[in-house]
Enzyme design. Structure first.
Site, PDB file in Angstrom:
ATOM      1  N   GLY A  18       0.827  -1.207   0.000  1.00  0.00           N
ATOM      2  CA  GLY A  18       0.000   0.000   0.000  1.00  0.00           C
ATOM      3  C   GLY A  18       0.862   1.257   0.000  1.00  0.00           C
ATOM      4  O   GLY A  18       2.054   1.209  -0.299  1.00  0.00           O
TER       5      GLY A  18
ATOM      6  N   GLY B  26      -0.228  -1.789   6.481  1.00  0.00           N
ATOM      7  CA  GLY B  26      -1.326  -0.813   6.543  1.00  0.00           C
ATOM      8  C   GLY B  26      -2.647  -1.541   6.725  1.00  0.00           C
ATOM      9  O   GLY B  26      -2.674  -2.740   6.991  1.00  0.00           O
TER      10      GLY B  26
ATOM     11  N   ASP C 210      -7.193  -1.049   5.655  1.00  0.00           N
ATOM     12  CA  ASP C 210      -8.244  -0.205   5.076  1.00  0.00           C
ATOM     13  C   ASP C 210      -9.169   0.326   6.157  1.00  0.00           C
ATOM     14  O   ASP C 210      -9.735   1.406   6.025  1.00  0.00           O
ATOM     15  CB  ASP C 210      -9.053  -1.025   4.057  1.00  0.00           C
ATOM     16  CG  ASP C 210      -8.154  -1.523   2.946  1.00  0.00           C
ATOM     17  OD1 ASP C 210      -7.464  -0.684   2.340  1.00  0.00           O
ATOM     18  OD2 ASP C 210      -8.085  -2.745   2.735  1.00  0.00           O
TER      19      ASP C 210
ATOM     20  N   LYS D  89      -8.366  -5.683   5.456  1.00  0.00           N
ATOM     21  CA  LYS D  89      -7.209  -5.508   4.576  1.00  0.00           C
ATOM     22  C   LYS D  89      -7.504  -6.114   3.220  1.00  0.00           C
ATOM     23  O   LYS D  89      -8.358  -6.996   3.106  1.00  0.00           O
ATOM     24  CB  LYS D  89      -5.970  -6.166   5.203  1.00  0.00           C
ATOM     25  CG  LYS D  89      -5.414  -5.321   6.357  1.00  0.00           C
ATOM     26  CD  LYS D  89      -4.221  -5.979   7.022  1.00  0.00           C
ATOM     27  CE  LYS D  89      -3.075  -6.110   6.064  1.00  0.00           C
ATOM     28  NZ  LYS D  89      -2.776  -4.874   5.333  1.00  0.00           N
TER      29      LYS D  89
ATOM     30  N   GLU E  49       0.098 -10.800   2.792  1.00  0.00           N
ATOM     31  CA  GLU E  49       0.096  -9.966   4.008  1.00  0.00           C
ATOM     32  C   GLU E  49      -0.259 -10.805   5.229  1.00  0.00           C
ATOM     33  O   GLU E  49       0.333 -10.676   6.289  1.00  0.00           O
ATOM     34  CB  GLU E  49      -0.898  -8.807   3.860  1.00  0.00           C
ATOM     35  CG  GLU E  49      -0.437  -7.738   2.890  1.00  0.00           C
ATOM     36  CD  GLU E  49      -1.490  -6.667   2.650  1.00  0.00           C
ATOM     37  OE1 GLU E  49      -2.688  -6.940   2.888  1.00  0.00           O
ATOM     38  OE2 GLU E  49      -1.113  -5.561   2.234  1.00  0.00           O
TER      39      GLU E  49
HETATM   40  O1  DER Z   1      -4.297  -3.866   0.923  1.00  0.00           O
HETATM   41  C1  DER Z   1      -3.935  -3.694   2.085  1.00  0.00           C
HETATM   42  O2  DER Z   1      -4.340  -4.362   3.054  1.00  0.00           O
HETATM   43  C2  DER Z   1      -2.986  -2.557   2.326  1.00  0.00           C
HETATM   44  O3  DER Z   1      -2.382  -2.666   3.552  1.00  0.00           O
HETATM   45  C3  DER Z   1      -3.746  -1.303   2.132  1.00  0.00           C
HETATM   46  O4  DER Z   1      -5.095  -1.477   2.309  1.00  0.00           O
HETATM   47  C4  DER Z   1      -3.337  -0.105   2.936  1.00  0.00           C
HETATM   48  O5  DER Z   1      -3.279   0.863   1.974  1.00  0.00           O
HETATM   49  P1  DER Z   1      -2.887   2.376   2.242  1.00  0.00           P
HETATM   50  O6  DER Z   1      -1.755   2.377   3.225  1.00  0.00           O
HETATM   51  O7  DER Z   1      -2.475   2.824   0.881  1.00  0.00           O
HETATM   52  O8  DER Z   1      -4.122   3.029   2.756  1.00  0.00           O
END
Ligand code: DER
Length: 253
Positions: A31, A88, A90, A100, A109
């Site tokens: 991300g 990261g 969502d 996620k 992940e």
């Molecule tokens: O896809 C995921 O789970 C990523 O971690 C993502 O959702 C986080 O994205 P961002 O840091 O661009 O918001």
């Protein structure tokens, strides 16, 4: 700019609080926020023997572009546990459960997150909600292409009103392919109950009355034939969320 600075603040805070330069293996998620995490790690990672385990093609590129050394997940010696993994999300609820998969990297992940002694979720203020599926509307699910029709039907039976195959815009016509060459289905559900809600009688949480508790829904979806992984991360050991709140006029909101 405000959101980027919030992501950067969350990332620097997470690295300052949790990155130990003596670590030997570090998981790196996918991300945009993770780019700031790697930037901050680069400033303190002096030991050239540290290996960074990516969670997909983009994650590997971020590691390499920072001049750090990647080590593929399937090259990890079986006895090696990652000291820490950063990623990261969502959306993050008050029990630190995460949605996620916005970036379609949820399978690797989850592999990396579950292989780490500590999982640090780095999320800016937009992601923090009381319950999952408050602002982020759908659960990303990685599915074998041939099983898409049956999984879509099964998700409707579980109560998803309108599960959809994720297609790409602009880059490629047709469904998006993951690093595993699978497809992603995004399944909307009503906002998910946490365990305390079920205990308080706010709903059965098993789908029978239209309500789902986070873990029960994740299990029900994972059991559908054809599903490789579900974008609900919960109960991970040591999961810590750094959700930096937006500062307005110097006060935390
Ligand atoms: O896809 C995921 O789970 C990523 O971690 C993502 O959702 C986080 O994205 P961002 O840091 O661009 O918001």
């Amino acid at each position: 700019a405000l959101i980027e600075s919030a992501k950067r603040a969350a990332a620097r805070q997470a690295v300052a609080d949790h990155f130990d330069p003596r670590a030997t293996h570090v998981g790196i998620g996918s991300g945009t926020t993770i780019v700031y995490v790697v930037e901050a790690i680069k400033e303190v990672a002096t030991d050239p023997t540290i290996r960074f385990v990516p969670t997909g093609y983009q994650s590997r590129q971020v590691i390499i572009q920072a001049g750090l050394t990647p080590l593929a997940f399937d090259s990890l010696p079986p006895e090696v546990i990652l000291d820490i993994a950063f990623d990261g999300a969502d959306e993050v609820d008050q029990d630190l459960n995460c949605i996620k998969g916005g970036g379609a990297c949820l399978f690797q992940e989850k592999l990396v997150a579950e292989r780490a002694r500590k999982f640090v979720c780095v999320a800016d203020y937009r992601k923090k909600q009381d319950r999952l599926l408050t602002k982020w509307p759908t659960i990303p699910i990685e599915v074998a292409p041939i099983a898409v029709p049956t999984v879509l039907a099964d998700l409707r039976i579980l109560g998803s009103p309108n599960p959809k195959l994720r297609t790409t815009l602009l880059e490629k016509s047709g469904p998006l392919k993951t690093d595993q060459d699978f497809f992603i289905i995004d399944a909307p559900f009503p906002s998910l109950l946490i365990a305390a809600d079920v205990a308080a009688g706010k709903g059965k949480g098993d789908g029978s009355d239209g309500t789902w508790e986070v873990n029960r829904l994740a299990t029900a979806i994972k059991e559908l034939t054809g599903v490789l992984e579900v974008g609900i991360f919960s109960g991970l050991n040591g999961i810590e969320a750094e959700a930096i709140r937006q500062k307005e006029g110097g006060k935390t909101v």
